[in-house]
Enzyme design. Structure first.
Site, short mmCIF file in Angstrom:
data_model
loop_
_atom_site.label_atom_id
_atom_site.label_comp_id
_atom_site.label_asym_id
_atom_site.label_seq_id
_atom_site.Cartn_x
_atom_site.Cartn_y
_atom_site.Cartn_z
N ASN A 6 0.85 -1.19 0.00
CA ASN A 6 0.00 0.00 0.00
C ASN A 6 0.89 1.25 0.00
O ASN A 6 1.72 1.42 0.89
CB ASN A 6 -0.92 -0.01 1.23
CG ASN A 6 -1.94 1.10 1.21
OD1 ASN A 6 -1.60 2.26 1.00
ND2 ASN A 6 -3.19 0.76 1.44
N HIS A 42 -5.61 3.68 -1.56
CA HIS A 42 -6.95 4.05 -1.09
C HIS A 42 -7.23 5.48 -1.54
O HIS A 42 -6.59 6.42 -1.07
CB HIS A 42 -7.00 3.95 0.44
CG HIS A 42 -8.35 4.24 1.03
ND1 HIS A 42 -8.59 4.11 2.39
CD2 HIS A 42 -9.53 4.64 0.48
CE1 HIS A 42 -9.86 4.42 2.64
NE2 HIS A 42 -10.44 4.76 1.49
N HIS A 49 -4.56 11.81 0.97
CA HIS A 49 -3.23 11.40 0.51
C HIS A 49 -3.22 11.14 -0.99
O HIS A 49 -2.74 11.97 -1.76
CB HIS A 49 -2.68 10.21 1.32
CG HIS A 49 -3.66 9.16 1.72
ND1 HIS A 49 -4.46 8.48 0.82
CD2 HIS A 49 -3.97 8.64 2.95
CE1 HIS A 49 -5.20 7.60 1.47
NE2 HIS A 49 -4.94 7.67 2.76
N GLU A 70 -8.66 0.57 -3.00
CA GLU A 70 -9.53 0.62 -1.83
C GLU A 70 -10.40 1.86 -1.93
O GLU A 70 -9.91 2.95 -2.27
CB GLU A 70 -8.70 0.67 -0.54
CG GLU A 70 -7.85 -0.57 -0.33
CD GLU A 70 -7.02 -0.49 0.93
OE1 GLU A 70 -6.53 -1.55 1.37
OE2 GLU A 70 -6.84 0.62 1.48
N HIS A 191 -4.09 -4.73 7.69
CA HIS A 191 -4.29 -3.58 8.57
C HIS A 191 -3.46 -3.75 9.84
O HIS A 191 -3.66 -4.68 10.62
CB HIS A 191 -5.75 -3.34 8.96
CG HIS A 191 -5.97 -1.93 9.46
ND1 HIS A 191 -6.03 -0.83 8.61
CD2 HIS A 191 -6.10 -1.42 10.70
CE1 HIS A 191 -6.20 0.26 9.31
NE2 HIS A 191 -6.24 -0.06 10.59
N GLY A 213 1.04 -1.47 4.34
CA GLY A 213 1.48 -0.16 3.87
C GLY A 213 2.33 0.59 4.86
O GLY A 213 3.52 0.77 4.66
#
Length: 246
Positions: A6, A42, A49, A70, A191, A213
C-alpha cells in the site's frame, strides 16, 4: 503468499507540504521491482493522501502486477473505478474524522445496496473484495452480495497488548479465513501488520494475500523502499513458501 504494498503513506508525506514529492507512482514502481505482487492504494473521499491524478498514472504504469483500489461504496468512487478499471476494488468503510480505517465494513446492514454496487463493478470487469472484521456473519453476507473475496481486518490483532489477546485474535482470523474459503471466497488480510507481527498471520494457509502499507513505508525512511519491500517479502516467505497466483 502474495504481498500487496500500500503506497498511501508516500502520498501522506507529499501532502504534508502540498508539493510534488515524494511521488507515490515512483514508489509503486520501486515496490513492484522489489517483488511486490500487487500495488494497493486508497482513494479517500477527502483526498487526504492519494489524488485523482495519482490514480490515472498508477493505472498507466502498473500493468505487470494487479492494481488494487480501496474505496468507499459511493457513487463517485464507483464511477472512478469503472473509468480507471483497477484489477480489484476493495470496498472499505470510511469516516472523515478517522486517522486510518478503524474497522471492517458492515456488509450485513448494506446488503441490498452492495449487491447492486458490486454487480455494476463486476459487469465492468473488476474483481471485488470487501474489507471485513473476522466475523462469519459479515463474511457470509459478502458472499451473498457477490464479492469475489474478503480481506480480513487484522487491526485488533495488531493492537493486542498481551500474548493471550494476540493468540485469541489469531484464532479468530484463522477461523474466519477457513470459513471464507469454505464459501468459495478468496481470503486476504491486512491492517496494522508490521515486520514484528506479520508471520503468525502469514502462517494461516487459507490466506493468500497480505496488504501492508504503513510499516513498509515507515521502514523505507531508514532502509530505502526497495529493501523495505524485500525484507517484508522475506519474512512472509520464511513461513509461506507456496506461491499463490490470482
Amino acid at each position: 503468499m502474495r504481498l500487496g504494498v500500500n503506497i498511501d503513506h508516500i502520498a501522506t508525506v507529499r501532502e504534508a507540504r502540498k508539493t510534488y514529492e515524494p511521488d507515490p507512482v515512483k514508489g509503486a514502481i520501486i515496490a513492484r521491482d522489489a517483488g511486490a505482487d500487487q500495488i494497493t492504494f486508497h482513494l479517500r473521499e477527502d483526498r487526504r493522501h492519494i489524488q485523482d491524478s495519482d490514480v490515472e498514472k498508477l493505472r498507466a504504469v502498473i500493468t505487470e502486477i494487479p492494481l488494487n483500489m480501496e474505496m468507499a461504496a459511493t457513487e463517485e468512487m464507483k464511477q472512478i473505478a469503472i473509468r480507471i478499471k483497477p484489477d480489484r476494488v476493495t470496498i472499505v468503510p470510511e469516516k472523515r474524522e478517522e486517522i486510518t480505517t478503524e474497522g471492517g465494513l458492515d456488509v450485513v446492514s448494506m446488503t441490498d445496496y452492495l449487491r447492486e454496487f458490486i454487480k455494476e463493478l463486476k459487469d465492468n470487469g473488476i474483481n471485488v473484495a470487501t474489507f471485513v472484521d473476522p466475523v462469519e456473519e459479515q463474511i457470509k453476507a459478502s458472499m451473498e452480495v457477490g464479492a469475489d473475496a474478503v480481506e480480513i481486518h487484522t487491526g485488533e490483532y495488531a493492537n493486542a497488548r498481551s500474548d493471550k489477546e494476540r493468540d485469541n485474535e489469531i484464532f479468530r482470523i484463522k477461523k474466519a479465513a477457513v470459513y471464507g474459503r469454505s464459501l468459495g471466497l478468496k481470503v486476504f488480510a491486512g491492517h496494522g501488520l508490521t515486520y514484528t507481527n506479520v508471520q503468525p498471520v502469514a502462517e494461516i494457509e487459507e490466506i493468500e494475500e497480505l496488504n501492508i502499507g504503513h510499516s513498509i513505508i515507515a521502514n523505507a525512511i531508514f532502509l530505502g523502499l526497495d529493501e523495505a519491500v524485500r525484507k517484508m517479502k522475506k519474512l512472509i516467505n520464511e513461513v509461506r513458501r507456496k506461491d499463490i497466483r490470482v
